[in-house]
Design an enzyme around this catalytic site. Structure first.
Site, PDB file in Angstrom:
ATOM      1  CG  PHE A 140       5.135  -7.812   1.669  1.00 30.01           C
ATOM      2  CD1 PHE A 140       5.451  -8.947   2.397  1.00 30.01           C
ATOM      3  CD2 PHE A 140       6.165  -6.922   1.363  1.00 30.01           C
ATOM      4  CE1 PHE A 140       6.766  -9.202   2.814  1.00 30.01           C
ATOM      5  CE2 PHE A 140       7.473  -7.169   1.773  1.00 30.01           C
ATOM      6  CZ  PHE A 140       7.773  -8.310   2.492  1.00 30.01           C
ATOM      7  CG  ASP A 225       3.568  -0.196   1.530  1.00 30.11           C
ATOM      8  OD1 ASP A 225       4.381   0.289   0.712  1.00 30.11           O
ATOM      9  OD2 ASP A 225       3.800  -1.224   2.193  1.00 30.11           O
ATOM     10  CE  LYS A 254       9.966  -4.303  -3.346  1.00 31.26           C
ATOM     11  NZ  LYS A 254       9.017  -4.438  -2.251  1.00 31.26           N
TER      12      LYS A 254
HETATM   13  C1  LIG Z   1       8.991  -4.672  -0.788  1.00 31.64           C
HETATM   14  C2  LIG Z   1       7.906  -4.030  -0.044  1.00 31.64           C
HETATM   15  C3  LIG Z   1       8.079  -3.628   1.290  1.00 31.64           C
HETATM   16  C4  LIG Z   1       9.336  -3.933   2.084  1.00 31.64           C
HETATM   17  O1  LIG Z   1      10.438  -3.295   1.548  1.00 31.64           O
HETATM   18  P1  LIG Z   1      11.921  -3.704   2.043  1.00 31.64           P
HETATM   19  O2  LIG Z   1      12.791  -2.678   1.387  1.00 31.64           O
HETATM   20  O3  LIG Z   1      12.157  -5.095   1.544  1.00 31.64           O
HETATM   21  O4  LIG Z   1      11.928  -3.632   3.507  1.00 31.64           O
HETATM   22  C5  LIG Z   1       7.039  -2.960   1.917  1.00 31.64           C
HETATM   23  N1  LIG Z   1       5.889  -2.709   1.266  1.00 31.64           N
HETATM   24  C6  LIG Z   1       5.688  -3.083  -0.008  1.00 31.64           C
HETATM   25  C7  LIG Z   1       4.408  -2.745  -0.682  1.00 31.64           C
HETATM   26  C8  LIG Z   1       6.680  -3.758  -0.710  1.00 31.64           C
HETATM   27  O5  LIG Z   1       6.477  -4.156  -1.963  1.00 31.64           O
END
Ligand SMILES: *Cc1c(COP(=O)(O)O)cnc(C)c1O
Length: 400
Positions: A140, A225, A254
């Site tokens: 994600f 990420d 986050k």
């Molecule tokens: C939540 C998340 C995102 C997206 O972050 P947003 O602030 O909602 O755009 C991207 N990568 C990972 C691993 C995430 O957990």
């Protein structure tokens, strides 16, 4: 909701807000540390923490003071000017990571957008036009058009027409598949050190090292990420430390601002190829957001918050191990630090989360059979034990 009956919130929401969220049936109005209260005054232990966002808990007095002071000083100036909090935050993140330079954005998706542009520019200039990025199934990376194209869940991108080309997917944990997917067009691998939204999936031992080695052999970039895993969440400052590897590019969001929207892209010098005019953001790295993140990250780095994440995470895992012994319905548990999932043999995660909410514990059904735990990194020993007692009664109730 001034002037309105607060019990109207769900009704007003269904009338005035686009129906794009499956919300829990609760309106939260106040918080303190790990606890939150709803509009009826009911207290909950918050083990979701805004999806791994509220690093220092709710209404942290030190963070609130920093935000108030910055708001009275300078909330926003354009990136056409220098700003002190922005450069101080970049310095702190660089000095406490293996990356060399940073830039700031407002969310995780935007951080990954920036990383994708950076990797493509690098590949086009340095690897003979290469622009393709290998990502993983169940990964994600966000909800913008480029980041859904990079997200290994087809239903997140299928309703939106032609997708941005240049992404291919392999199974998470399968190094041979990654090797087979690599071509002359490949510029980078984009991967989470632990898949968060995909179910708190910890890769097989040695996988990330293998990915790093393969990227080195092929001369392609490794983008980690760490939007969910970074900033102390997994019990070390960055999750890559536990894998014994170094990324070329790392994305954060986050937990970085403790609830204030802020994201970051960090890169090693060889990958930091943006030049003036290549990228930008009106709000990205503004004084308010970066002053807040600077304070949060000082607490995470020097204030014992990361150590607490590791210790409280192990405490939670011990409770899970005992549930696994005692309840037939529990299949196992996985995760690192304070990013954990309890896994069931059947698809009862939704029911567990619903009953836990009634019992005053906020959890998240990350998969139909898996419940995710991501409390503030400041959660106390007593709160972990209290959450475990509530959960134990709920499992008993649901599986009886
Ligand atoms: C939540 C998340 C995102 C997206 O972050 P947003 O602030 O909602 O755009 C991207 N990568 C990972 C691993 C995430 O957990």
């Amino acid at each position: 909701m001034r002037g309105n009956d607060v019990s109207d919130v769900p009704q007003l929401e269904s009338r005035y807000h686009m129906q794009m969220f499956r919300r829990m049936p609760v309106t939260l109005v106040r918080g303190e540390g790990t606890r939150v209260w709803d509009d009826a005054g009911k207290e909950y232990l918050d083990f979701v923490a805004g999806i791994a966002v509220d690093t220092l808990g709710h209404a942290h007095p030190g963070l609130a003071d920093v935000i108030a002071k910055q708001a009275r000083t300078l909330i926003h100036v354009s990136n056409i000017f220098y700003s002190e909090p922005q450069v101080e935050l970049a310095k702190l993140l660089v000095e406490h990571s293996v990356l060399d330079q940073a830039f700031f954005v407002n969310s995780g998706a935007e951080a990954n957008e920036g990383a994708i542009k950076l990797a493509r520019k690098w590949g086009i200039a340095n690897r003979d036009g290469a622009y393709e990025i290998i990502a993983t199934n169940n990964g994600f990376h966000g909800r913008t058009l480029a980041t859904v194209a990079a997200t290994g869940t087809p239903r997140y991108r299928e309703p939106f027409g032609p997708q941005l080309p240049g992404f291919t997917f392999v199974d998470y944990g399968d190094l041979e598949a990654l090797k087979a997917a690599t071509s002359a067009r490949t510029c980078a691998v984009l991967i989470e050190p632990v898949q968060g939204e995909g179910g708190v999936n910890v890769p097989p031992e040695g996988y990330l090292k293998g990915v790093r080695q393969w990227c080195d052999e092929q001369g392609i970039l490794l983008i980690l990420d760490e939007v969910q895993t970074g900033c102390g969440r997994t019990g070390t400052l960055w999750a890559y430390e536990q894998a014994g590897i170094e990324p070329d590019i790392m994305t954060l969001a986050k937990g970085l601002g403790g609830g204030v929207p802020v994201g970051a892209v960090l890169a090693k010098a060889h990958a930091a190829v943006f030049e003036p005019g290549d990228h930008g953001s009106t709000f990205g790295g503004n004084p308010l957001a970066t002053a807040a993140a600077l304070y949060v990250m000082q607490q995470v780095i020097e204030g014992g918050v990361t150590k607490n994440s590791q210790e409280r995470g192990e405490q939670l895992a011990r409770h899970f191990a005992s549930f696994e012994d005692r309840f037939e319905a529990v299949a196992g548990h996985r995760g690192r630090g304070l990013l954990r999932a309890l896994v069931f043999h059947e698809d009862i995660a939704g029911e567990i989360v619903g009953k836990a909410l009634q019992a005053g514990l906020i959890l998240n059904a990350v998969r139909p059979n898996a419940v995710r735990f991501m409390p503030p990194l400041t959660v106390t020993e007593e709160e972990i034990d209290r959450a475990a007692r509530i959960l134990e009664a709920v499992i008993e109730d649901v599986t009886r």
